[in-house]
Every structure is written in C-alpha cells, then in structure tokens.
Design an enzyme around this catalytic site. Structure first.
Site, PDB file in Angstrom:
ATOM      1  N   GLU A 105     -52.467 -19.238 115.348  1.00 21.02           N
ATOM      2  CA  GLU A 105     -51.579 -19.305 116.174  1.00 21.02           C
ATOM      3  C   GLU A 105     -51.672 -18.538 117.499  1.00 21.02           C
ATOM      4  O   GLU A 105     -51.355 -16.852 117.632  1.00 21.02           O
ATOM      5  CB  GLU A 105     -49.576 -18.454 115.740  1.00 21.02           C
ATOM      6  CG  GLU A 105     -49.583 -19.208 115.038  1.00 21.02           C
ATOM      7  CD  GLU A 105     -47.727 -20.180 114.514  1.00 21.02           C
ATOM      8  OE1 GLU A 105     -47.062 -19.261 115.707  1.00 21.02           O
ATOM      9  OE2 GLU A 105     -47.447 -20.746 113.440  1.00 21.02           O
TER      10      GLU A 105
ATOM     11  N   GLU B 296     -49.453 -24.797 108.113  1.00 20.32           N
ATOM     12  CA  GLU B 296     -48.197 -24.714 108.091  1.00 20.32           C
ATOM     13  C   GLU B 296     -46.663 -25.494 108.667  1.00 20.32           C
ATOM     14  O   GLU B 296     -47.193 -26.037 109.186  1.00 20.32           O
ATOM     15  CB  GLU B 296     -48.162 -22.897 108.952  1.00 20.32           C
ATOM     16  CG  GLU B 296     -48.460 -21.540 108.857  1.00 20.32           C
ATOM     17  CD  GLU B 296     -48.181 -20.726 109.472  1.00 20.32           C
ATOM     18  OE1 GLU B 296     -47.058 -20.982 110.257  1.00 20.32           O
ATOM     19  OE2 GLU B 296     -48.974 -19.669 109.439  1.00 20.32           O
TER      20      GLU B 296
HETATM   21  C1  PNW Z   1     -45.531 -18.907 112.349  1.00 20.93           C
HETATM   22  N1  PNW Z   1     -42.195 -20.460 117.206  1.00 20.93           N
HETATM   23  O1  PNW Z   1     -45.455 -18.273 113.576  1.00 20.93           O
HETATM   24  C2  PNW Z   1     -46.109 -18.005 111.992  1.00 20.93           C
HETATM   25  O2  PNW Z   1     -48.195 -18.473 111.522  1.00 20.93           O
HETATM   26  C3  PNW Z   1     -46.154 -16.713 110.677  1.00 20.93           C
HETATM   27  O3  PNW Z   1     -47.034 -15.676 109.754  1.00 20.93           O
HETATM   28  C4  PNW Z   1     -44.848 -17.045 110.459  1.00 20.93           C
HETATM   29  O4  PNW Z   1     -44.187 -16.762 109.123  1.00 20.93           O
HETATM   30  C5  PNW Z   1     -44.304 -18.888 110.426  1.00 20.93           C
HETATM   31  O5  PNW Z   1     -44.100 -19.394 111.642  1.00 20.93           O
HETATM   32  C6  PNW Z   1     -42.730 -18.599 110.687  1.00 20.93           C
HETATM   33  O6  PNW Z   1     -42.131 -18.066 111.416  1.00 20.93           O
HETATM   34  C7  PNW Z   1     -43.798 -18.972 114.265  1.00 20.93           C
HETATM   35  O7  PNW Z   1     -41.064 -20.469 117.114  1.00 20.93           O
HETATM   36  C8  PNW Z   1     -43.386 -18.360 114.642  1.00 20.93           C
HETATM   37  O8  PNW Z   1     -41.573 -21.703 117.290  1.00 20.93           O
HETATM   38  C9  PNW Z   1     -42.639 -18.116 116.126  1.00 20.93           C
HETATM   39  C10 PNW Z   1     -42.832 -19.941 115.589  1.00 20.93           C
HETATM   40  C11 PNW Z   1     -43.738 -20.789 115.174  1.00 20.93           C
HETATM   41  C12 PNW Z   1     -44.411 -20.335 114.465  1.00 20.93           C
END
Ligand code: PNW
Length: 461
Positions: free
Chosen positions: A167, A367
């Site tokens: 990400e 994911e």
């Molecule tokens: C991902 N959004 O983060 C990360 O890769 C993980 O470490 C995390 O625990 C997981 O998703 C769940 O949050 C994100 O706002 C954080 O769209 C924010 C977003 C998407 C993914």
C-alpha cells in the site's frame, strides 16, 4: 457443486503484517522502526495502544500456524520487519532476526501452507528516518533494494513469492500528509508514521522514491533470488467502479482507474507518469530521469492488489476526461470500521481493470476484509454475521472475475487474527480468529468456519 468454481490451485490465504502482530519490539537485536517511535508518542494511537506485545506472534508463531491450518488456508501472507534484519536499515545483518523468519517459513511449509513474504509493510528502520528523512531520500530506495536482495538470497529456496511494498498510497499519504476518507456524510483523517506534513512537491518526490524502491527491489530479487522466484507489489489500487454496466460506463470507470493510480500502479506498469498527472502537479511534479522510469517499470510476475472498497463510482461523461464521479449517497452503507464503504463489486472490477489496462499475467488479491464489533456470546462463540456477509459478497464477485478468465491466482483475507490496527489500536478487529489481548487466547469466529468451507469447496456461489 458450483458450476464455476475458482480455478484449480487457487490459493486461499490470510494475511498479517509484522508490526501488527509480532510484538518483541526490542528483542534479539531488532532495531527501532518508525512505528515503534510513532506508537510510543503520546496521543497518536487510540487508547495509547502500541505494538510492543501485540499478538506476541514472535513467540507464538507455531500456535498461529496451527490456527491457519485449521482455517483450511493454503497460503499465508506475512511481512518481514526490516529493522529485525538490518537494525540500522543498512550495514550488518542481524542473524537472530533472519532466523525468526526462517523458522516461520519452515513451520508453514511443514503445515502445507505456501509462504508469501511482503518486504515492506510500513515499519521503516528509524535510523533511515533520521539519517535520510525516510522516503524523502533516494538513499532509502537504494537501501530497500539491498535489503530485498538479501532476503531473496536467504529465503527464496523456500519462499517463491515476494511482495515488495504494501500500500504505497496508504503509508505515503498517511505518513507524509494525512488522508481524509469519507464516513457517511463526514470525513475522518487517517495518519501513519512518521506523522509528517510535507509540501506537495516533496510529497510527490516521496511517491517517486517509493516506486523507485519497488523497482530496485524487483531487480535485486531477480539478481539474488533463485530462478523462478516471483515478485510484484501489494498496492491498494484506487478503483473507480461503474454503477451501470454498459460499455460506455465501464470504459469511463476504466479510464478513471488508470488516472487515479498515476503515481503508483500506472507508472509501475506503463513506465511513465500520465500527462494529466504531470500537468496537474505542475511545478510540484516529481524530479526523475528516464533511467528511473525504466527501473520503476521493471517487468513483474504478478500484480498484488489490496481491495476493500470502491474509491468512487464513475459515470460516462462528455467532459474531456470521459468520466465523472457519482457522489456516494448519504445513506450508502459502511461496514463497522468507519472508512469501509460497502461495494463488493469492486472485487470484480479491480482485477478486471488490472488485466484490461495492463495485461497482468497473474493477479493476487493481497488483502480484503472488514472489522466487526465482535463480542463473545454466552456460549463463548463469536457470531460475526456481518463479516461473513461481506466476505461472501466480495468473493462472489471475485469468482465472477475468474469465471470471466481474469487471471486471479489467489486471495488473502485480512486478517488471520485480530491485531494492532494502526492508529485505531486494538479496537478494530479484522480477524477470522478472535484474540483476547489480555490473555492472548485465540478463538476462531464463525467466519473462520465459513472460510474453511469456501476454501474446501473452492467456491462461494
Ligand atoms: C490496510 N482505507 O490498510 C493495511 O495494509 C493493513 O495493514 C490494515 O490493517 C488493513 O488494510 C485494514 O485497515 C488500509 O482507508 C487502511 O481505504 C486504510 C484504507 C485501506 C486499507
């Protein structure tokens, strides 16, 4: 029997990351990461939570691998904590750090679970933050390439798939400016380590260094890994989703998706920044050479995408761009974690666009998942019906994609077990397995039983 199951050999995996589960923050010669520093800064994390102990996975990995086996998982995506391997980011490696991942990989293999390793899930060595200003310097990209090559050299006898960076968008926007995301008719601000606010030009340079680091890592893995080692990113693609599935609206959404990923996936897969991106950035555009672009676009074996929700819905329009955004209705539903807007059809369109825009050979969903307000019922079980609904809806759309011959080779549910959810601390539970963080007791939720059945059938519809 399903008439169109997932293809034979489809990987059913779950995912985690080092800082979110390992704990052991100062053991066995590990150096500090920017997340140690950030989480130890008062006021940054909800309830003052930290990853100091987290799931204590560093000591309990055997039990956790057994849990994955019980989930019926055939693959596991974990991340390697860079400062466990190179405590200062560069220089002398730390044998004990490497040994942990080597033991984990052996344990997974013995359980029949294919290991997929992510090299960067946000825990940058603190020393590189101090010496290089983190990703503001090209030297950090170079250091990342060296570390990636070292890991491939040491693990590619058993690990056949490496993800470079997790990400780009989240850790850069969160860490170097803060991201606003829609929640109902309001917004919340997501932040991440190192918690800085850069001017737009500096921010674009950080983006450039991160994709450059990815390219350098791809080249280093090719140079140092065994023949046949596969590599790709794990990016949270921003997907524009068509609301109405006619050719003109689909085309609009596809065009919008390409543009929305200009500084990340688009430059990695096309080897150039889009005209619109450079024009809009103007004097704040990143500084780069043609050679940089070649490195950034080093050929990949697969594209990994984290897919949770539509970035926005797109409609065809007669504007020059060919598309426009349809605003989310105020009543559009969210999952329990506030930023997760419900839109399962993104699991069809995200891989579909990765194939149709960039002709990806292989695609992994690295994911997908949601948080639930998990509570233990009187019988000691967790009835996470909303998570099951979400996963079934998403996987049904993914199954539609593989049915249409989109080359998706595997799916990783986020997450194996509840863990440290960054600025939200331990409050947002994403696991198939419930964790009591006081006792470290693990309890599979109802969704774990659902996942096991789906994996066994190789189908959800
Ligand atoms: C991902 N959004 O983060 C990360 O890769 C993980 O470490 C995390 O625990 C997981 O998703 C769940 O949050 C994100 O706002 C954080 O769209 C924010 C977003 C998407 C993914």
């Amino acid at each position: 029997m399903s008439t169109h199951p997932f293809p034979k050999g489809f990987y059913w995996g779950t995912a985690t990351s080092a800082y979110q589960i390992e704990g052991a923050w100062n053991e066995d010669g590990k150096g500090l990461s920017i997340w140690d520093t950030y989480a130890h800064t008062p006021g940054k994390i909800k309830n003052g939570d930290t990853g100091d102990v987290a799931n204590d996975h560093y000591h309990r990995y055997k039990e956790d691998v057994k849990l994955m086996k019980d989930l019926g998982a055939t693959a596991y995506r974990f991340s390697i904590c860079w400062p466990r391997i190179f405590p200062e980011g560069t220089g002398q490696p730390n044998a004990k750090g490497l040994d942990f991942y080597s033991r984990l990989v052996d344990e997974l293999k013995a359980a029949g679970i294919e290991p997929f390793a992510t090299l960067y899930h946000w825990d940058l060595p603190q020393t590189l933050q101090e010496v290089n200003k983190g990703w503001q310097s090209r030297d950090t990209a170079k250091a990342f390439g060296d570390y990636a090559g070292y890991m491939a050299e040491k693990l590619s006898d058993r690990v056949h798939h490496f993800f470079t960076i997790n990400e780009f968008r989240s850790f850069i926007d969160g860490g170097y400016c803060g991201t606003d995301v829609r929640v109902g008719d309001g917004v919340i601000r997501l932040e991440a380590a190192p918690g800085q606010k850069l001017a737009p030009g500096d921010l674009n340079q950080v983006r450039h260094h991160a994709v450059l680091a990815h390219g350098m890592a791809v080249q280093a893995i090719r140079a140092k890994g065994r023949k046949g080692t596969k590599v790709g990113p794990a990016e949270n693609i921003h997907t524009a989703v068509p609301l109405i599935e006619t050719p003109e609206h689909v085309k609009a959404a596809q065009t919008a998706t390409r543009e929305a990923n200009a500084p990340y996936l688009t430059v990695m897969l096309e080897g150039k920044y889009t005209d619109a991106y450079l024009k809009e950035a103007g004097k704040d555009a990143p500084k780069f050479t043609d050679e940089d672009l070649k490195v950034i676009a080093s050929p990949l074996d697969f594209v990994g995408i984290n897919v949770y929700m539509p970035a926005f819905y797109a409609l065809a329009s007669d504007q020059a761009s060919g598309w426009r955004e349809a605003p989310f209705a105020r009543s559009h539903p969210n999952m329990f974690n506030s930023w997760l807007t419900l839109g399962p059809e993104v699991l069809y369109w995200a891989p579909q666009f990765v194939q149709s825009l960039w002709n990806a050979k292989e695609i992994f969903i690295t994911e997908n998942g949601c948080a639930s307000d998990d509570v233990l019922a009187d019988d000691g079980k967790i009835y996470d019906t909303d998570r099951i609904m979400f996963l079934r809806a998403c996987l049904a759309q993914l199954q539609r994609a593989t049915g249409d011959r989109v080359p998706v080779k595997g799916y990783f549910q986020w997450s194996t077990m509840d863990n440290f959810e960054w600025i939200f601390g331990f409050g947002n539970r994403f696991g198939l397995v419930y964790v009591d963080f006081k006792t470290q007791k693990r309890t599979p939720k109802l969704s774990a039983a659902w996942f096991r059945e789906a994996a066994a059938r190789n189908a959800v519809v």
